[in-house]
Scaffold this motif. Sequence first.
Motif, PDB file in Angstrom:
ATOM      1  N   ASP A   1      32.962   3.508  -8.873  1.00  0.00           N
ATOM      2  CA  ASP A   1      32.820   3.786  -7.496  1.00  0.00           C
ATOM      3  C   ASP A   1      33.862   3.502  -6.676  1.00  0.00           C
ATOM      4  N   GLY A   2      34.289   2.247  -6.638  1.00  0.00           N
ATOM      5  CA  GLY A   2      35.391   1.698  -5.641  1.00  0.00           C
ATOM      6  C   GLY A   2      36.943   2.429  -6.025  1.00  0.00           C
ATOM      7  N   VAL A   3      36.989   2.546  -7.325  1.00  0.00           N
ATOM      8  CA  VAL A   3      38.372   3.256  -7.328  1.00  0.00           C
ATOM      9  C   VAL A   3      38.185   4.536  -7.064  1.00  0.00           C
ATOM     10  N   ARG A   4      37.182   5.439  -7.203  1.00  0.00           N
ATOM     11  CA  ARG A   4      37.179   6.795  -6.637  1.00  0.00           C
ATOM     12  C   ARG A   4      37.184   6.943  -5.270  1.00  0.00           C
ATOM     13  N   ALA A   5      36.521   5.939  -4.589  1.00  0.00           N
ATOM     14  CA  ALA A   5      36.372   6.101  -2.928  1.00  0.00           C
ATOM     15  C   ALA A   5      37.870   5.659  -2.410  1.00  0.00           C
ATOM     16  N   ALA A   6      38.542   4.683  -3.106  1.00  0.00           N
ATOM     17  CA  ALA A   6      39.828   4.398  -2.975  1.00  0.00           C
ATOM     18  C   ALA A   6      40.756   5.584  -3.068  1.00  0.00           C
ATOM     19  N   LEU A   7      40.766   6.338  -4.254  1.00  0.00           N
ATOM     20  CA  LEU A   7      41.461   7.629  -4.671  1.00  0.00           C
ATOM     21  C   LEU A   7      41.151   8.561  -3.469  1.00  0.00           C
ATOM     22  N   ALA A   8      40.112   8.754  -3.150  1.00  0.00           N
ATOM     23  CA  ALA A   8      39.857   9.787  -1.921  1.00  0.00           C
ATOM     24  C   ALA A   8      40.368   9.720  -0.741  1.00  0.00           C
ATOM     25  N   VAL A   9      40.921   8.359  -0.244  1.00  0.00           N
ATOM     26  CA  VAL A   9      41.592   8.319   0.988  1.00  0.00           C
ATOM     27  C   VAL A   9      43.005   7.928   0.766  1.00  0.00           C
ATOM     28  N   SER A  10      43.619   7.913  -0.243  1.00  0.00           N
ATOM     29  CA  SER A  10      44.653   7.864  -0.629  1.00  0.00           C
ATOM     30  C   SER A  10      45.740   9.037  -0.853  1.00  0.00           C
ATOM     31  N   GLY A  11      45.142  10.195  -0.643  1.00  0.00           N
ATOM     32  CA  GLY A  11      46.052  11.358  -0.975  1.00  0.00           C
ATOM     33  C   GLY A  11      47.400  11.611  -0.596  1.00  0.00           C
ATOM     34  N   ALA A  12      47.500  10.880   0.704  1.00  0.00           N
ATOM     35  CA  ALA A  12      48.863  11.110   1.374  1.00  0.00           C
ATOM     36  C   ALA A  12      49.731   9.604   0.904  1.00  0.00           C
ATOM     37  N   LEU A  13      49.198   8.871   0.150  1.00  0.00           N
ATOM     38  CA  LEU A  13      49.956   7.633  -0.181  1.00  0.00           C
ATOM     39  C   LEU A  13      50.517   7.754  -1.833  1.00  0.00           C
ATOM     40  N   THR A  14      49.679   8.605  -2.641  1.00  0.00           N
ATOM     41  CA  THR A  14      50.117   8.276  -3.889  1.00  0.00           C
ATOM     42  C   THR A  14      49.718   9.496  -4.769  1.00  0.00           C
ATOM     43  N   ASP A  15      49.862   9.657  -6.030  1.00  0.00           N
ATOM     44  CA  ASP A  15      49.509  10.846  -6.709  1.00  0.00           C
ATOM     45  C   ASP A  15      48.064  10.682  -7.128  1.00  0.00           C
TER      46      ASP A  15
END
Length: 303
Positions: free
Chosen positions: A166-180
């Motif tokens: 859950d934590g990883v998916r949440a972090a990925l969801a807000v990091s689209g402008a930062l990484t692939d």
Amino acid sequence: MRDDLAVKMHADQLDVSAEVVAALVAEQFPEWRALPVRPLPSTGTVNGLFRLGAEIVLRFPLQPTADPELRAELLREQEHARLLGRHLPIAVPEPLGLGEPGEGYPGTWTAYRWIPGEPIHPAHLGDLDAFARDLAGVVTALHAIDTGGRAWSGSGRGGPLADQDDGVRAALAVSGALTDTAALGQVWARCRDARRDDPADVWIHGDLMPGNLLVRDGRLVAVIDLGTVGVGDPAVDLMPAWNLFDAGSRETYRRVLGVDDDATWERGRGWALVQAINALPYYVETNPEMAAIARHTLRAVLG
């Protein structure tokens, strides 16, 4: 404490002054009252650091609380320091005292013996392969310490990677402008589901970040910041393979540690991803060095 940053890292962060620290020391450790206090620059995210005289470093949690659990955590950290100090081939922080809440600071704090050295920076190391061998030797010794039958406590790093989903998916969801994030999501799914055939937990450091490894003359001399030490999956301590090493030294680290199975290696990659993808969006504006390490880690994870 962190005059290099315009914004606090944590909403509830408290930056204690040298004057408050000196007063707390004088009241609680009168034998040290004559020693000078000076703040230490740090890119760490958990503690503000102060040098007390030549031989002592004081650690003040940036998010202090009067909750007895924080005091218990700091006592456990000191117990773990004593344990590791008896078994590891390099230095670990030696506990010297436990400070209590006082005027100007509402939490528990700690005192350790100062260890000369500098946090590792890969650009300043001439031989990453040699460093990989040194670190692998330390990790091997750590994992060999008798657990007395202990198992993962149920919290913190070292349990099933699936618990981090859950934590990883949440972090990925807000990091689209930062990484692939699309590619990282695919890697994460593979790592998360990597099997663990050997259920035996071992003593782990849990946070082998570059800032927690001290060097002198290019050689590893100490491992610090023991707040995440516990018992758990040994794959957690594979994180330096991605947060520190290049492709060649990464393979040296794996070989010297004797990681023969790909599933363990993938779990290690997963733990490196967990740390980095959570750190990147959280620290991108407030801690450039932590954000840079996270970016390096994520590029390596994708490699």
